[in-house]
Enzyme design. Structure first.
Site, mmCIF file in Angstrom:
data_model
loop_
_atom_site.group_PDB
_atom_site.id
_atom_site.type_symbol
_atom_site.label_atom_id
_atom_site.label_comp_id
_atom_site.label_asym_id
_atom_site.label_seq_id
_atom_site.Cartn_x
_atom_site.Cartn_y
_atom_site.Cartn_z
ATOM 1 N N CYS A 87 -3.404 -0.717 -4.987
ATOM 2 C CA CYS A 87 -4.014 0.090 -6.041
ATOM 3 C C CYS A 87 -3.793 -0.603 -7.370
ATOM 4 C CB CYS A 87 -3.369 1.473 -6.054
ATOM 5 S SG CYS A 87 -3.866 2.463 -7.472
ATOM 6 N N ASN A 133 -1.246 -1.674 1.650
ATOM 7 C CA ASN A 133 -1.210 -0.690 2.720
ATOM 8 C C ASN A 133 -0.273 -1.107 3.843
ATOM 9 O OD1 ASN A 133 -4.424 -0.757 1.810
ATOM 10 N ND2 ASN A 133 -3.555 1.260 2.073
#
Lengths: 321, 321
Positions: free
Chosen positions: B252, B261
């Protein structure tokens, strides 16, 4: 409400878990570079200042096999001067244990492989020969230094890179035999990074059922990324002592591709962020980390938390130093 | 006895957990390189061939903001031809949702920030404005394509790198509001990698208590090394849908130092080694991985299991492909 940091203030109280730092032994013996004796001492001092209360400082093996550990006795003699520190030394045999006792170690840890193949490769003894060796070390301890603790650590307890699958019955049989031989504690090592959380919960549950309070530490590796998940699973199974290595130094020469031990910084962060006190100050661990990177230039170091930093708003209330 | 692999044979049966691959959206939008449309299609085909049954294939946002996603409609139209695959598309607003419906996506996922600060930074709307937007998207769906699912995903649910601590009450309030606005599922994202296992268990437990069967996926990041431990904790709390990214692509832009992730390969290995079937073939995932490394030269990829290899003696019995 405090969500990302559910720490209870436990200043002065006994921490909820004991982190047993194994970097000065497991870490240093797995790299080619040799840390200078003075640097080892500074590192151990910094770990102690950061709140570590058990450190595996060295291995008593012939210097021709592990030149990194040639100063083992000197290191033990230094470390035992640090107040409140339990000084742990590895000894793979009676001769090593004798040297560890002579140097003044508080506790001796003896690796015993759960698989016959790994036992023969690692110490050139069968498992039964190792059980006998532990018995001889216990006799020596009883005669010369009854206050010293004897810990057996079952290597490749979660699977073996030579043999493959290690039956859980073999692990529990070995733990019973080691206890019967006089080991005060017997822990389990995921030397190869084969363990998973379900197996970790199951195996530590069986260990406690078999040897009760003599069930010892979880020594988990992060080879396949499951090191912290397995530590969490072990905690849920009642384990309260965890081995880890600052900077993630370490590994096993018989575990190909091994990326080494669970990283102390990350393990402490996991517990502290869960509100489980470790007694360790994450900020001060950075000082110990700096000593490693300065004194071992070019040696890769690991750690997700040191790289990413602490979460915004994270306050470590539970430190005990 | 089989210890390192307690898999039950479940060929043909429904897997125990659903891994929702988010690499083609979350992964690709976080890197500067743009994967060619044909490569995206090959990658999605290879993921499907490996057993993935839900893939977040793209994001419907203006191409001037995310040129990596300019071919979103084309990608959806390709992916919906793959049998048995649920094709998920991200839409941050009504306009994006309209485009996703037009392209034929099976499910739309809408990110809604738990912190006001992150909401304003990420989509330039307040949380209440986003709740209203979800309501408008639900109305559109009801009118035009009632078979399409609407998933809300609560970003920074475990802490925010702008605001810091995010009260759990805020997260649960938001989940209730999103359900009331008509979201079929609401999941939780640890966008910043601030979460810990205790918090994960607690928050998903509260989510289920608040919105019952509408409680959705766990989308965990590995920024501080706890991604898999948190997925294990979420599984223990009853979560059965997990987002992850092949090769660990993704992150992000508002989470500094974010390493992205949870890695699909490692997550699948964790579950499969615990005997929890995913329906995914680890060997075939390597083929999908090769497409990523070939078509994005120089872009770093992650994964502990791809690096270390599978344990000796590991047999994946539970694959469902």
């Amino acid at each position: 409400m405090v969500e990302t940091c559910m720490n209870r203030p436990t200043s002065g109280a006994r921490p909820d878990v004991l982190i047993s730092e194994c970097g000065p032994r497991d870490g240093l013996q797995s790299i080619d570079a040799i840390m200078a004796t003075a640097d080892k001492m500074r590192w151990i001092d910094a770990l102690h200042a950061g709140g570590l209360r058990e450190i595996e400082v060295c291995s008593f093996v012939p210097a021709r096999l592990l030149p990194q550990m040639a100063d083992a006795a000197e290191i033990v003699r230094h470390a035992i001067e640090l107040p409140g520190l339990t000084v742990l030394a590895l000894a793979p045999n009676l001769r090593g244990a004798e040297a560890a006792l002579e140097a003044g170690a508080h506790k001796i840890t003896i690796p015993v492989s759960a698989s016959e193949a790994h036992s023969l490769a690692n110490v050139r003894k069968t498992r039964n020969q190792m059980i006998d060796e532990v018995g001889r070390i216990v006799d020596l301890r009883n005669a010369r230094a009854p206050h010293v603790g004897i810990e057996a650590n079952i290597s490749v307890a979660f699977g073996c890179s030579i043999q493959g699958i290690v039956p859980e019955n073999d692990v529990i049989w070995l733990a019973r035999e080691l206890s019967a031989a006089g080991a005060d504690e017997t822990g389990l090592s995921d030397t190869t990074g084969y363990g998973n959380p379900a197996q970790t919960t199951r195996l530590f549950g069986q260990l406690r059922a078999a040897i009760g309070e003599r069930a010892g530490a979880a020594h988990m590796h992060n080879t396949r990324g499951l090191g912290l998940a397995n530590c969490f699973a072990a905690y849920e199974a009642g384990v309260r002592v965890f081995d880890s290595s600052l900077c993630g130094l370490g590994g096993c020469p018989y575990a190909p591709g091994a990326s080494g031990n669970v990283v102390t910084e990350d393990l402490v962060f996991m517990f502290e962020s869960m509100g489980i006190s470790t007694g360790i100050d994450l900020g001060k661990l950075n000082l110990a980390r700096a000593i490693v990177t300065e004194s071992l230039p070019g040696v890769p170091v690991y750690g997700m938390v040191p790289e990413a930093g602490l979460p915004k708003g994270f306050v470590q209330e539970s430190r005990n130093v």
